[in-house]
Design a protein around this motif. Structure first.
Motif, PDB file in Angstrom:
ATOM      1  N   GLY A 176      60.412  27.698  24.337  1.00  0.00           N
ATOM      2  CA  GLY A 176      61.447  27.780  25.352  1.00  0.00           C
ATOM      3  C   GLY A 176      61.120  26.961  26.592  1.00  0.00           C
ATOM      4  N   GLU A 177      61.899  27.159  27.633  1.00  0.00           N
ATOM      5  CA  GLU A 177      61.798  26.302  28.812  1.00  0.00           C
ATOM      6  C   GLU A 177      60.481  26.452  29.559  1.00  0.00           C
ATOM      7  OE1 GLU A 177      64.104  27.349  32.387  1.00  0.00           O
ATOM      8  OE2 GLU A 177      64.902  29.043  31.243  1.00  0.00           O
ATOM      9  N   TYR A 178      59.767  27.572  29.367  1.00  0.00           N
ATOM     10  CA  TYR A 178      58.515  27.780  30.095  1.00  0.00           C
ATOM     11  C   TYR A 178      57.273  27.485  29.251  1.00  0.00           C
ATOM     12  CZ  TYR A 178      61.347  29.982  33.699  1.00  0.00           C
ATOM     13  OH  TYR A 178      62.274  30.234  34.680  1.00  0.00           O
ATOM     14  N   ALA A 179      57.452  26.987  28.049  1.00  0.00           N
ATOM     15  CA  ALA A 179      56.304  26.662  27.201  1.00  0.00           C
ATOM     16  C   ALA A 179      55.425  25.620  27.888  1.00  0.00           C
ATOM     17  CB  ALA A 179      56.786  26.134  25.849  1.00  0.00           C
ATOM     18  N   GLY A 180      54.141  25.933  28.033  1.00  0.00           N
ATOM     19  CA  GLY A 180      53.215  25.020  28.686  1.00  0.00           C
ATOM     20  C   GLY A 180      53.350  24.970  30.195  1.00  0.00           C
ATOM     21  N   ARG A 181      54.178  25.819  30.758  1.00  0.00           N
ATOM     22  CA  ARG A 181      54.411  25.851  32.213  1.00  0.00           C
ATOM     23  C   ARG A 181      54.117  27.265  32.721  1.00  0.00           C
ATOM     24  NH1 ARG A 181      60.014  25.207  33.184  1.00  0.00           N
ATOM     25  NH2 ARG A 181      59.530  24.573  35.317  1.00  0.00           N
ATOM     26  N   GLN A 182      52.826  27.642  32.625  1.00  0.00           N
ATOM     27  CA  GLN A 182      52.465  29.020  32.930  1.00  0.00           C
ATOM     28  C   GLN A 182      52.815  29.420  34.358  1.00  0.00           C
ATOM     29  OE1 GLN A 182      50.506  26.809  31.333  1.00  0.00           O
ATOM     30  NE2 GLN A 182      49.023  27.820  29.982  1.00  0.00           N
ATOM     31  N   GLN A 183      52.493  28.561  35.325  1.00  0.00           N
ATOM     32  CA  GLN A 183      52.744  28.966  36.706  1.00  0.00           C
ATOM     33  C   GLN A 183      54.240  29.129  36.961  1.00  0.00           C
ATOM     34  OE1 GLN A 183      50.226  27.396  39.694  1.00  0.00           O
ATOM     35  NE2 GLN A 183      51.575  27.934  41.378  1.00  0.00           N
ATOM     36  N   PRO A 201      61.689  50.216  44.963  1.00  0.00           N
ATOM     37  CA  PRO A 201      60.666  49.638  45.839  1.00  0.00           C
ATOM     38  C   PRO A 201      59.233  49.990  45.476  1.00  0.00           C
ATOM     39  CG  PRO A 201      61.929  51.350  46.967  1.00  0.00           C
ATOM     40  CD  PRO A 201      62.653  51.049  45.702  1.00  0.00           C
ATOM     41  N   ALA A 202      59.031  51.060  44.727  1.00  0.00           N
ATOM     42  CA  ALA A 202      57.664  51.436  44.354  1.00  0.00           C
ATOM     43  C   ALA A 202      57.151  50.679  43.129  1.00  0.00           C
ATOM     44  CB  ALA A 202      57.585  52.940  44.084  1.00  0.00           C
ATOM     45  N   ALA A 203      58.013  49.905  42.484  1.00  0.00           N
ATOM     46  CA  ALA A 203      57.625  49.185  41.260  1.00  0.00           C
ATOM     47  C   ALA A 203      56.961  47.855  41.624  1.00  0.00           C
ATOM     48  CB  ALA A 203      58.847  48.956  40.377  1.00  0.00           C
ATOM     49  N   THR A 204      55.764  47.937  42.168  1.00  0.00           N
ATOM     50  CA  THR A 204      55.112  46.773  42.770  1.00  0.00           C
ATOM     51  C   THR A 204      54.150  46.034  41.847  1.00  0.00           C
ATOM     52  OG1 THR A 204      53.374  48.224  43.645  1.00  0.00           O
ATOM     53  CG2 THR A 204      55.272  47.763  45.083  1.00  0.00           C
ATOM     54  N   MET A 205      53.844  46.594  40.685  1.00  0.00           N
ATOM     55  CA  MET A 205      52.886  45.940  39.790  1.00  0.00           C
ATOM     56  C   MET A 205      53.500  44.713  39.120  1.00  0.00           C
ATOM     57  SD  MET A 205      51.022  49.204  37.928  1.00  0.00           S
ATOM     58  CE  MET A 205      50.012  48.143  36.858  1.00  0.00           C
ATOM     59  N   VAL A 206      52.742  43.625  39.096  1.00  0.00           N
ATOM     60  CA  VAL A 206      53.135  42.413  38.370  1.00  0.00           C
ATOM     61  C   VAL A 206      51.931  41.995  37.537  1.00  0.00           C
ATOM     62  CG1 VAL A 206      53.950  40.047  38.534  1.00  0.00           C
ATOM     63  CG2 VAL A 206      54.693  41.735  40.231  1.00  0.00           C
ATOM     64  N   SER A 207      51.994  42.271  36.236  1.00  0.00           N
ATOM     65  CA  SER A 207      50.876  42.009  35.335  1.00  0.00           C
ATOM     66  C   SER A 207      51.125  40.699  34.604  1.00  0.00           C
ATOM     67  CB  SER A 207      50.736  43.168  34.337  1.00  0.00           C
ATOM     68  OG  SER A 207      49.729  42.902  33.386  1.00  0.00           O
ATOM     69  N   ALA A 208      50.297  39.699  34.890  1.00  0.00           N
ATOM     70  CA  ALA A 208      50.485  38.371  34.297  1.00  0.00           C
ATOM     71  C   ALA A 208      49.157  37.637  34.318  1.00  0.00           C
ATOM     72  CB  ALA A 208      51.530  37.576  35.075  1.00  0.00           C
ATOM     73  N   GLY A 209      48.975  36.739  33.374  1.00  0.00           N
ATOM     74  CA  GLY A 209      47.751  35.934  33.366  1.00  0.00           C
ATOM     75  C   GLY A 209      46.673  36.532  32.492  1.00  0.00           C
ATOM     76  N   MET A 210      46.015  35.650  31.740  1.00  0.00           N
ATOM     77  CA  MET A 210      44.916  36.044  30.864  1.00  0.00           C
ATOM     78  C   MET A 210      43.760  35.073  31.090  1.00  0.00           C
ATOM     79  SD  MET A 210      46.990  37.402  27.477  1.00  0.00           S
ATOM     80  CE  MET A 210      47.868  35.887  27.112  1.00  0.00           C
ATOM     81  N   SER A 211      42.824  35.038  30.166  1.00  0.00           N
ATOM     82  CA  SER A 211      41.619  34.234  30.371  1.00  0.00           C
ATOM     83  C   SER A 211      41.929  32.776  30.695  1.00  0.00           C
ATOM     84  CB  SER A 211      40.726  34.289  29.118  1.00  0.00           C
ATOM     85  OG  SER A 211      40.158  35.568  28.957  1.00  0.00           O
ATOM     86  N   GLY A 212      42.937  32.216  30.023  1.00  0.00           N
ATOM     87  CA  GLY A 212      43.209  30.788  30.180  1.00  0.00           C
ATOM     88  C   GLY A 212      44.104  30.422  31.337  1.00  0.00           C
ATOM     89  N   ASP A 213      44.787  31.397  31.924  1.00  0.00           N
ATOM     90  CA  ASP A 213      45.757  31.049  32.966  1.00  0.00           C
ATOM     91  C   ASP A 213      45.774  32.037  34.118  1.00  0.00           C
ATOM     92  OD1 ASP A 213      47.040  33.231  31.763  1.00  0.00           O
ATOM     93  OD2 ASP A 213      48.523  31.990  30.719  1.00  0.00           O
ATOM     94  N   HIS A 224      48.001  42.085  38.885  1.00  0.00           N
ATOM     95  CA  HIS A 224      47.047  42.457  37.837  1.00  0.00           C
ATOM     96  C   HIS A 224      46.906  41.302  36.856  1.00  0.00           C
ATOM     97  CE1 HIS A 224      48.155  46.348  39.470  1.00  0.00           C
ATOM     98  NE2 HIS A 224      47.176  46.916  38.797  1.00  0.00           N
ATOM     99  N   VAL A 225      45.665  40.994  36.461  1.00  0.00           N
ATOM    100  CA  VAL A 225      45.416  39.999  35.423  1.00  0.00           C
ATOM    101  C   VAL A 225      44.685  40.682  34.273  1.00  0.00           C
ATOM    102  CG1 VAL A 225      45.444  37.990  36.944  1.00  0.00           C
ATOM    103  CG2 VAL A 225      43.291  39.219  36.587  1.00  0.00           C
ATOM    104  N   ARG A 226      44.997  40.267  33.044  1.00  0.00           N
ATOM    105  CA  ARG A 226      44.457  40.896  31.845  1.00  0.00           C
ATOM    106  C   ARG A 226      43.504  39.910  31.164  1.00  0.00           C
ATOM    107  NH1 ARG A 226      49.928  40.733  31.594  1.00  0.00           N
ATOM    108  NH2 ARG A 226      49.840  39.455  29.699  1.00  0.00           N
ATOM    109  N   VAL A 227      42.227  40.152  31.264  1.00  0.00           N
ATOM    110  CA  VAL A 227      41.232  39.177  30.798  1.00  0.00           C
ATOM    111  C   VAL A 227      40.364  39.798  29.711  1.00  0.00           C
ATOM    112  CG1 VAL A 227      39.305  37.711  31.476  1.00  0.00           C
ATOM    113  CG2 VAL A 227      41.215  38.070  33.060  1.00  0.00           C
ATOM    114  N   GLY A 228      40.297  39.133  28.572  1.00  0.00           N
ATOM    115  CA  GLY A 228      39.476  39.616  27.476  1.00  0.00           C
ATOM    116  C   GLY A 228      38.362  38.666  27.114  1.00  0.00           C
ATOM    117  N   THR A 229      38.717  37.523  26.529  1.00  0.00           N
ATOM    118  CA  THR A 229      37.730  36.580  25.997  1.00  0.00           C
ATOM    119  C   THR A 229      36.719  36.129  27.049  1.00  0.00           C
ATOM    120  OG1 THR A 229      39.339  35.793  24.384  1.00  0.00           O
ATOM    121  CG2 THR A 229      37.469  34.370  24.832  1.00  0.00           C
TER     122      THR A 229
END
Length: 239
Positions: A176-183, A201-213, A224-229
């Motif tokens: 799709g339009e965001y392929a390869g355009r992580q930011q 207004p209390a829904a403030t969490m934004v979970s995005a990003g992993m080891s590569g981005d 929040h960032v989710r990092v495994g590898t």
């Protein structure tokens, strides 16, 4: 075990440095970003070592692995996040240990989570998984609801007994339009978060990003960032 703990400590330090550097570049405080370590395919012994090293947030994506692992670690001061696609027949098990389900993407799942949270006497934090590779009303290849479906799901979660609307989650799309355009993808998620918080207004969490981005996610404003590898090492092949 000491060797493995040293390896994890070194990996954690490098990830912490990456997050701190990204925060500085974005003009953000390091405390604004929470690291969630994705422990899938790794044993409970690694979770224990991570807890010893100060990790407090861990994530899993398969209930058949996560359930027994969480049960082995009930004495640890951890918050467990479920981040995989969730079938309704696994909800009872997942609600037994997950503090957050980050992959809520349909009304039927909200109903099932609410029922089991009430039964278990728990409050479960829910993040809506947003599919940025989907049309306005479709679902993504790896789960998630299209941006046009966020409002309905958010209202359902917010009004459901036993659930708490935490915010939004996404995985950088491969098509799709965001392929390869992580930011750009993560900036789109932040725009959606801003809209969501008008009514919730209390829904403030934004979970995005992993080891590569993770840097792009921090730059966009992820909480929040989710990092495994990058913490645990390259995962063994399954099967």
């Amino acid at each position: 075990m000491t060797e493995r703990k040293d390896e994890l400590a070194g990996n954690l330090a490098r990830v912490e440095e990456r997050i701190a550097t990204a925060c500085a570049a974005a003009g953000r405080e390091r405390e604004d970003v929470t690291l969630i370590v994705v422990t899938k395919t790794y044993p409970a012994s690694d979770v224990r070592l991570l807890a010893d090293l100060g990790v407090r947030q861990v994530a899993e994506n398969r209930d058949q692995e996560a359930g027994p692992k969480a049960a082995e670690c009930t004495d640890l001061p951890l918050s467990w996040h479920f981040v995989g696609q969730l079938q309704t027949n696994k909800v009872r098990s997942v609600v037994g240990y997950a503090d957050f389900v980050q992959s809520v993407d349909r009304l039927r799942l909200v109903t099932a989570l609410s029922k089991e949270a009430v039964r278990a006497g728990r409050e479960v934090g829910c993040l809506i998984q947003v599919a940025l590779d989907a049309g306005e009303s479709a679902r993504g290849e790896r789960g998630g609801v299209a941006p046009g479906g966020i409002g309905e799901l958010a209202d359902a979660i917010a009004s459901a007994e036993g659930l708490r609307l935490g915010g939004l989650m996404t995985v950088a799309p491969l098509t799709g339009e965001y392929a390869g355009r992580q930011q750009a993808a993560f900036e789109r998620l932040m725009d959606l978060s801003t809209r969501l918080r008008v009514n919730h207004p209390a829904a403030t969490m934004v979970s995005a990003g992993m080891s590569g981005d993770l840097e792009q996610a921090v730059a966009a404003g992820a909480t929040h960032v989710r990092v495994g590898t990058s913490v645990l090492g390259v995962r063994p092949r399954l099967g």
